[in-house]
Design an enzyme around this catalytic site. Structure first.
Site, PDB file in Angstrom:
ATOM      1  N   LYS A 161       0.821  -1.221   0.000  1.00 35.85           N
ATOM      2  CA  LYS A 161       0.000   0.000   0.000  1.00 35.85           C
ATOM      3  C   LYS A 161       0.848   1.261   0.000  1.00 35.85           C
ATOM      4  CE  LYS A 161      -2.329  -0.315   3.873  1.00 35.85           C
ATOM      5  NZ  LYS A 161      -1.957  -1.577   4.520  1.00 35.85           N
ATOM      6  N   ARG A 167      -9.884   2.155   7.865  1.00 34.35           N
ATOM      7  CA  ARG A 167      -9.591   0.793   8.304  1.00 34.35           C
ATOM      8  C   ARG A 167     -10.774   0.169   9.019  1.00 34.35           C
ATOM      9  NH1 ARG A 167      -3.773   1.619   8.691  1.00 34.35           N
ATOM     10  NH2 ARG A 167      -2.586  -0.248   9.141  1.00 34.35           N
ATOM     11  N   ARG A 190      10.966  -6.407   6.248  1.00 37.97           N
ATOM     12  CA  ARG A 190      10.717  -5.013   5.853  1.00 37.97           C
ATOM     13  C   ARG A 190      11.595  -4.035   6.641  1.00 37.97           C
ATOM     14  NH1 ARG A 190       4.746  -2.397   5.783  1.00 37.97           N
ATOM     15  NH2 ARG A 190       4.776  -2.574   8.043  1.00 37.97           N
ATOM     16  N   ARG A 249      10.535  -1.150  11.604  1.00 38.00           N
ATOM     17  CA  ARG A 249       9.500  -0.444  12.355  1.00 38.00           C
ATOM     18  C   ARG A 249       9.306  -1.083  13.717  1.00 38.00           C
ATOM     19  NH1 ARG A 249       4.269   0.663   8.613  1.00 38.00           N
ATOM     20  NH2 ARG A 249       3.280  -0.187  10.482  1.00 38.00           N
ATOM     21  N   ARG A 300      -2.187  -7.310  13.759  1.00 38.14           N
ATOM     22  CA  ARG A 300      -2.652  -6.425  12.684  1.00 38.14           C
ATOM     23  C   ARG A 300      -3.372  -7.230  11.600  1.00 38.14           C
ATOM     24  NH1 ARG A 300       2.712  -4.192  12.708  1.00 38.14           N
ATOM     25  NH2 ARG A 300       2.819  -4.024  10.458  1.00 38.14           N
TER      26      ARG A 300
END
Ligand code: AMP
Length: 221
Positions: free
Chosen positions: A13, A89, A128, A160, A171
């Site tokens: 995204k 969301r 990531r 992160r 999540r």
């Protein structure tokens, strides 16, 4: 152009919606980036948001909707056009967005759903790495050119805080529970655009652009 991009975390995204905004000359807005920035600055909203982000929980709807409404009405996004990334969301957020947009007679053109299977996003998230200042996304197998310094703005490229296994799983669970119903909502409104998010990033981007362009100027048939 007014578009929202939906998808699991790790579906691409962030990268794809930044590119989409640049291609169409509109503003890219990630609520996650806004909250991380507020947390870094140490504002009251930022500190509150951080508590939720760290464990993978969703920031409460009233805070999120307030922040987005400010951006739309006070920061000129309604006039300039936008690509929202990570918002809405929840159904409450989707309905609140519709309320603001329809009050200004500026409805969404498309809700893009970047579809990627869970096994693949898990793999992407584990490796990531992101630029702390501009949010550009890298992967341990696809690092920046120089020693974990961002190719775009020289910022530090890090993992992160919420890319830990428990937060990632939470999540994903929340995505199924509260975000998937939004897909049906937008399908009902006739603006859902399913895009296959697997494969080469440039190809995914072109698929997305093609679909969005068709929404901006529907064929006469
Ligand atoms: P993201 O960068 O989009 O993955 O968002 C990171 C975190 O910010 C999420 O796990 C949530 O805690 C919070 N967040 C971002 N956008 C929203 C939203 N629209 N609603 C609720 N929480 C959000």
């Amino acid at each position: 152009m007014r578009v929202v991009v939906l998808g699991k975390q790790g579906a691409g995204k962030g990268t794809q919606s930044q590119r989409l905004a640049a291609r169409f000359g509109v503003q890219h807005l990630s609520t996650g980036d806004l909250f991380r920035e507020a947390a870094r600055r140490g504002t009251a909203d930022g500190r509150e948001a951080q508590r939720y982000m760290d464990t993978g929980e969703l920031v409460p709807d009233d805070i999120v909707v307030g922040v987005v409404r400010d951006q739309l009405e006070d920061n000129g996004l309604l006039g300039r056009g936008f690509v929202f990334d990570g918002f809405p969301r929840t159904l409450v957020q989707a309905r609140a967005l519709d309320g603001v947009l329809s009050a200004h007679r500026r409805p969404l053109h498309a809700a893009v759903h970047l579809a990627v299977p869970t096994e693949e996003v898990l793999d992407r998230l584990a490796g990531r790495r992101v630029c702390e200042t501009c949010g550009a996304v890298y992967h341990v197998n696809l690092p920046p050119k120089h020693d974990w310094v961002c190719d775009l703005d020289g910022g530090p490229v890090v993992q992160r805080d919420d890319d830990t296994e428990p937060a990632i799983m939470r999540r994903l669970e929340l995505y199924e529970e509260v975000t998937v119903p939004i897909l049906d909502y937008y399908r009902g409104e006739g603006i859902l655009l399913d895009v296959d998010g697997v494969g080469d990033g440039d190809e995914v981007f072109e698929r997305m652009v093609e679909g969005v362009e068709a929404r901006l100027s529907p064929s006469p048939s």
